[in-house]
Scaffold this active site. Structure first.
Site, mmCIF file in Angstrom:
data_model
loop_
_atom_site.group_PDB
_atom_site.id
_atom_site.type_symbol
_atom_site.label_atom_id
_atom_site.label_comp_id
_atom_site.label_asym_id
_atom_site.label_seq_id
_atom_site.Cartn_x
_atom_site.Cartn_y
_atom_site.Cartn_z
ATOM 1 N N ARG A 147 0.820 -1.210 0.000
ATOM 2 C CA ARG A 147 0.000 0.000 0.000
ATOM 3 C C ARG A 147 0.857 1.265 0.000
ATOM 4 N NH1 ARG A 147 -2.945 -3.332 3.473
ATOM 5 N NH2 ARG A 147 -5.136 -3.647 2.887
ATOM 6 N N ILE A 148 1.841 1.311 0.911
ATOM 7 C CA ILE A 148 2.636 2.526 1.065
ATOM 8 C C ILE A 148 3.760 2.567 0.041
ATOM 9 C CG2 ILE A 148 4.136 3.814 2.633
ATOM 10 C CD1 ILE A 148 2.384 2.668 4.935
ATOM 11 N N SER A 178 5.371 -12.251 -5.242
ATOM 12 C CA SER A 178 5.500 -12.145 -6.703
ATOM 13 C C SER A 178 4.250 -11.552 -7.338
ATOM 14 C CB SER A 178 5.789 -13.520 -7.310
ATOM 15 O OG SER A 178 4.723 -14.422 -7.023
ATOM 16 N N ARG A 238 8.649 0.184 10.478
ATOM 17 C CA ARG A 238 8.662 -0.176 11.888
ATOM 18 C C ARG A 238 10.111 -0.160 12.375
ATOM 19 N NH1 ARG A 238 4.221 1.147 12.222
ATOM 20 N NH2 ARG A 238 2.397 0.014 13.003
ATOM 21 N N GLU A 286 10.186 3.589 21.637
ATOM 22 C CA GLU A 286 9.593 4.920 21.459
ATOM 23 C C GLU A 286 8.914 5.375 22.743
ATOM 24 O OE1 GLU A 286 6.982 4.639 18.072
ATOM 25 O OE2 GLU A 286 8.617 4.135 16.695
ATOM 26 N N HIS A 322 7.586 9.229 14.956
ATOM 27 C CA HIS A 322 6.554 8.290 14.495
ATOM 28 C C HIS A 322 5.296 9.051 14.075
ATOM 29 C CE1 HIS A 322 5.024 3.885 14.903
ATOM 30 N NE2 HIS A 322 4.452 4.500 13.884
#
Length: 333
Positions: free
Chosen positions: A171-172, A194, A253, A282, A299
């Site tokens: 997606r990103i 694939s 991440r 974090e 973040h």
């Protein structure tokens, strides 16, 4: 379609109204209507008083007293937590990453888990491209110097003359590839699936093995989920295989990157710079803060007005559906 569940015994006092923990912060600033939707359910809302990612103990404390649903960020939800807080029946993630939730433990405990998979994608992709430009053109270093009274005109890279390697064309990653197209840079990618080949062709992206990508790319940007396979993916060997002076971006991440190995590669001069939005721990307070060639952000990849609104509304809709006994949108468990 109903989403049936059987309440479990809990010896703590339970509010007459269902209790919902809003662990995610910020929440409601970009989407006040998300709070309105939750309040309309009649639930008692419990807010994160720490205004940051919760520790395990803080989460346990806030879940006490029969909380039935949590609007979650990246705080940890595992088997021990589900056992300690058996009233919890829904974890509604504001975002896409599910590495902070033990999905098998949730399934075994009868806890529903949902996420807002598409909501943050555009926001993270835009931040990634912004960090790439800022790193390649020394924007942050020039800003720091000027604030310290030094006038430093630094010569950087033109993206049009460089190769950008995208690790993970989901997606990103695919959105990053699309945003980079007008810059005229060569775009290559690696993905273990694939099935992304048609997507890569449509985007004009060349698919390579991971070894080939490391040899070819001037800038490497990470867009993979955190799994056992990707934890520590970027280690000393990975970094050593990059081109001298290469730049590394991580908006995925934190544990995907071995931060000690990254620090060593920067200090040796082999790595030209890095931009990190995510970290092993974090809030981050480690040694990378002293490195001049590193850009660090808190973040905040998803923190655009539209991205936060979509995530907050998605999570609120999941909670509202759960409390009304309807099918939970975005359900993964």
């Amino acid at each position: 379609m109903k989403c049936a569940f059987t309440p479990r015994a809990d010896d703590r006092p339970v509010s007459p109204s269902p209790r919902v923990l809003i662990a995610s912060h910020p929440f409601g600033e970009s989407a006040p209507e998300a709070l309105e939707l939750l309040r309309a359910t009649g639930a008692e809302l419990i807010f994160n008083p720490h205004r940051r990612k919760l520790t395990r103990d803080e989460l346990l404390d806030l879940l006490d007293g029969g909380v039935r649903a949590a609007v979650a960020s990246t705080e940890p939800y595992d088997a021990n937590l589900f056992a300690a807080r058996p009233a919890l029946r829904l974890v509604a993630r504001t975002g896409v990453g599910l590495d902070s939730v033990d999905l098998e433990a949730a399934r075994a405990a009868g806890v529903i888990v949902s996420c807002t998979a598409d909501a943050p994608a555009d926001s993270v992709a835009e931040l990634t491209v912004g960090l790439a430009v800022a790193l390649a053109r020394h924007v942050v270093r020039a800003d720091r110097a000027l604030r310290a009274g030094r006038w430093e005109r630094r010569t950087g890279w033109l993206l049009a003359e460089r190769c950008v390697g995208i690790v993970g064309l989901g997606r990103i990653g695919s959105r990053v590839a699309r945003l980079l197209r007008p810059f005229g840079c060569r775009r290559v990618a690696h993905d273990i699936d694939s099935g992304v080949a048609p997507r890569a062709r449509a985007l004009g992206v060349e698919l390579l093995s991971l070894a080939e990508l490391r040899r070819e790319a001037d800038i490497v940007t990470l867009h993979v989920p955190l799994t056992e396979r990707t934890r520590g993916l970027v280690d000393a060997d990975f970094l050593a295989a990059l081109r001298p002076g290469a730049l590394l971006l991580n908006t995925a991440r934190g544990p995907v990157v071995d931060e000690d190995a990254l620090l060593a590669a920067l200090r040796s001069g082999h790595l030209g710079g890095a931009a990190l939005d995510v970290f092993e721990q974090e809030p981050y307070r480690g040694p990378l803060v002293a490195e001049e060639r590193v850009i660090l952000t808190a973040h905040m990849g998803s923190c655009s007005d539209r991205g936060r609104r979509a995530m907050e509304l998605g999570a609120a809709r999941a909670v509202a559906a759960f409390l009304s006994g309807e099918a939970v949108p975005g359900r993964v468990v």
